[in-house]
Design a protein around this motif. Structure first.
Motif, PDB file in Angstrom:
ATOM      1  N   THR A 142       5.224  34.830 -49.997  1.00  0.00           N
ATOM      2  CA  THR A 142       6.283  33.928 -50.448  1.00  0.00           C
ATOM      3  C   THR A 142       7.043  33.410 -49.235  1.00  0.00           C
ATOM      4  O   THR A 142       7.455  34.202 -48.371  1.00  0.00           O
ATOM      5  CB  THR A 142       7.266  34.647 -51.389  1.00  0.00           C
ATOM      6  N   CYS A 143       7.206  32.117 -49.177  1.00  0.00           N
ATOM      7  CA  CYS A 143       7.917  31.529 -48.033  1.00  0.00           C
ATOM      8  C   CYS A 143       9.322  32.096 -47.930  1.00  0.00           C
ATOM      9  O   CYS A 143      10.007  32.299 -48.936  1.00  0.00           O
ATOM     10  CB  CYS A 143       7.972  30.009 -48.166  1.00  0.00           C
ATOM     11  N   CYS A 201       3.933  27.283 -44.895  1.00  0.00           N
ATOM     12  CA  CYS A 201       5.382  27.178 -45.106  1.00  0.00           C
ATOM     13  C   CYS A 201       5.976  26.209 -44.092  1.00  0.00           C
ATOM     14  O   CYS A 201       5.614  26.245 -42.911  1.00  0.00           O
ATOM     15  CB  CYS A 201       6.065  28.541 -44.955  1.00  0.00           C
ATOM     16  N   ILE A 220      12.827  23.874 -44.553  1.00  0.00           N
ATOM     17  CA  ILE A 220      13.574  23.002 -45.458  1.00  0.00           C
ATOM     18  C   ILE A 220      14.656  22.301 -44.650  1.00  0.00           C
ATOM     19  O   ILE A 220      15.505  22.943 -44.034  1.00  0.00           O
ATOM     20  CB  ILE A 220      14.215  23.804 -46.609  1.00  0.00           C
ATOM     21  N   TYR A 233      12.620  28.046 -46.065  1.00  0.00           N
ATOM     22  CA  TYR A 233      11.293  27.435 -45.952  1.00  0.00           C
ATOM     23  C   TYR A 233      10.729  27.179 -47.345  1.00  0.00           C
ATOM     24  O   TYR A 233      11.134  27.817 -48.329  1.00  0.00           O
ATOM     25  CB  TYR A 233      10.339  28.336 -45.167  1.00  0.00           C
ATOM     26  N   THR A 234       9.786  26.266 -47.439  1.00  0.00           N
ATOM     27  CA  THR A 234       9.125  25.967 -48.702  1.00  0.00           C
ATOM     28  C   THR A 234       7.626  25.859 -48.474  1.00  0.00           C
ATOM     29  O   THR A 234       7.180  25.524 -47.380  1.00  0.00           O
ATOM     30  CB  THR A 234       9.671  24.662 -49.321  1.00  0.00           C
ATOM     31  N   ASP A 264       3.522  27.429 -50.169  1.00  0.00           N
ATOM     32  CA  ASP A 264       2.820  28.344 -51.068  1.00  0.00           C
ATOM     33  C   ASP A 264       2.607  29.725 -50.466  1.00  0.00           C
ATOM     34  O   ASP A 264       1.891  30.545 -51.027  1.00  0.00           O
ATOM     35  CB  ASP A 264       1.474  27.739 -51.490  1.00  0.00           C
ATOM     36  N   GLY A 282      17.038  25.175 -43.865  1.00  0.00           N
ATOM     37  CA  GLY A 282      17.863  25.382 -45.054  1.00  0.00           C
ATOM     38  C   GLY A 282      19.333  25.102 -44.854  1.00  0.00           C
ATOM     39  O   GLY A 282      20.111  25.219 -45.812  1.00  0.00           O
ATOM     40  N   SER A 294      13.382  32.521 -46.856  1.00  0.00           N
ATOM     41  CA  SER A 294      14.560  31.705 -47.118  1.00  0.00           C
ATOM     42  C   SER A 294      14.674  30.600 -46.068  1.00  0.00           C
ATOM     43  O   SER A 294      14.531  30.844 -44.861  1.00  0.00           O
ATOM     44  CB  SER A 294      15.811  32.589 -47.084  1.00  0.00           C
ATOM     45  N   THR A 340       5.122  15.298 -49.771  1.00  0.00           N
ATOM     46  CA  THR A 340       4.184  16.059 -50.596  1.00  0.00           C
ATOM     47  C   THR A 340       2.755  15.580 -50.374  1.00  0.00           C
ATOM     48  O   THR A 340       2.510  14.414 -50.089  1.00  0.00           O
ATOM     49  CB  THR A 340       4.534  15.930 -52.086  1.00  0.00           C
TER      50      THR A 340
END
Length: 425
Positions: A263-264, A275, A278, A268-269, A271, A301, A266, A132
């Motif tokens: 929106t990122c 992105c 994951i 991915y993470t 804002d 993911g 599926s 982060t």
């Protein structure tokens, strides 16, 4: 919705640490560690046969180093006696995983932004980090890529937007002017700062339009969020025209004329502007039991679990079981006990009354003579019957039942056959 816009040790002596350059791949800055141990203490003449544990290299040679004491039982008469013992110095090389700056977690994934946290924040990096970004004052966003004040722009977010009656193109890479097609009704220009006068004679403008003078000419001007195409004000959909600003791994959602949300996707993470993939292995080892399994990243993911070296038979939730190297004796002597001391590592220890390195164990000298008579090489096997009878029937039997050391010179049966009865006596 539009589609995407695109080990165990015995006695620790010391640990020596060296920093290696980034190896394997750029995000890894592993450390090489040398771990030295003194192996178990045995009689020096037996220590010649004793090697280091699996995974270690033997540093000393021959009998090793005389640096310990062992106790031998010499029978009821002499009792327990201490004798000097020897040990081998053993070394193994370990590679301790570490991430370079700007990378985090077990898989050393890149921190968001390029450079890390857009150069406007600090990333929780290294193997123990969580990836982060903590943004500096005045910045925000998943990768600190946005100005906290929506009316600021520039690489330091210290310049005030020029946009007056519209939506500012703000952020680190913003221009400070108004975004295209964002001017409020009745204004124009790159900063939406030019007010248009009303028409002298209002025109029959289409829906979602108003009448204003442009260059002294009455004209129909579309409302914000609409674009004039063939005298028709059509709703602007940036998710279709590509002017949405979403990340390549984000989905663009149309929210109305000139409005959208990023929106990122599926797996991915972030804002939506930034992105990142994951990697389930980065947190809690992907729910793989860490004592027996390793987590494998498959795709954003998705991951799976597999057994660590020395383990087998993976079961979901339970992990893997250690491979039993002691099965069927584990290669130890028949007079030794096999013990698992870690994954892929076993130890052979001679049973009470026997001596050796565990792979080879000797009893007292009478037992050894009997073993040679049963399983010895040609010339000895089956040729020591008479010698055994003489030893077990003599006064030296009790003395030879001790641990020794003893040296015996024995005649084989064929030699006894050439002696007279008197010579045998």
């Amino acid at each position: 919705m539009a589609k995407r816009s695109t080990i165990s040790v015995f006695f620790l002596l010391n640990v020596i640490v060296f920093m290696l350059p980034s190896i394997l791949i750029a995000q890894r800055c592993d450390r090489q560690v040398y771990s030295n141990i003194w192996h178990r203490c045995t009689e020096c003449n037996i220590n010649v046969l004793q090697g280091c544990p699996i995974g270690y290299q033997q540093v000393t040679s021959g009998e090793g180093v005389q640096r310990c004491t062992i106790f031998l039982n010499f029978g009821p008469n002499l009792g327990r006696i201490s004798v000097p013992g020897c040990q081998h110095l053993c070394r193994r090389t370990l590679i301790l995983k570490e991430c370079c700056s700007g990378f985090w977690g077990q898989d050393c994934q890149a921190c968001p932004g390029s450079p890390s946290c857009s150069g406007r924040g600090s990333c929780s990096d290294k193997v123990t980090g969580n990836g982060t970004c903590t943004c500096q004052d005045g910045f925000k966003g998943f990768a600190c890529e946005l100005c906290k004040d929506a009316n600021k722009f520039g690489s330091y977010c210290n310049e005030t937007c020029h946009c007056v009656h519209g939506q500012c193109d703000s952020g680190l890479r913003g221009t400070g002017h108004c975004r295209p097609d964002s001017c409020h009704l009745g204004h124009q220009g790159q900063d939406c700062n030019i007010a248009l006068p009303n028409c002298t004679s209002p025109l029959p403008c289409p829906v979602n339009a108003g009448c204003f003078k442009i260059n002294n000419t009455d004209s129909c001007v579309c409302d914000p969020g609409y674009r004039n195409i063939s005298n028709t004000c059509n709703a602007i959909n940036h998710c279709i025209d590509g002017n949405h600003g979403c990340h390549s791994n984000a989905d663009c959602f149309y929210l109305g004329p000139g409005k959208h949300n990023c929106t990122c996707a599926s797996g991915y993470t972030g804002d939506g502007t930034v992105c990142v993939a994951i990697d389930p292995c980065q947190r809690n080892n992907g729910d793989c039991p860490s004592n027996s399994t390793v987590c494998n990243f498959l795709q954003p993911g998705e991951s799976n679990c597999s057994c660590l070296p020395g383990f087998q038979n993976y079961t979901s939730g339970a992990g893997c079981v250690m491979i039993d190297l002691c099965e069927n004796g584990g290669g130890c002597d028949v007079h030794a006990n096999c013990t698992m001391i870690g994954p892929g590592v076993k130890r052979c220890d001679c049973k009470n009354g026997y001596r050796g390195n565990g792979t080879i164990c000797y009893g007292n000298i009478l037992q050894r003579v009997k073993e040679l008579n049963l399983q010895g090489p040609n010339g000895l096997k089956g040729q020591l019957n008479t010698a055994i009878d003489l030893l077990t029937g003599s006064f030296v039997h009790q003395a030879l039942a001790g641990a020794g050391p003893f040296t015996l010179f024995l005649m084989v049966d064929d030699a006894f056959a050439n002696l007279t009865q008197e010579q045998v006596k």
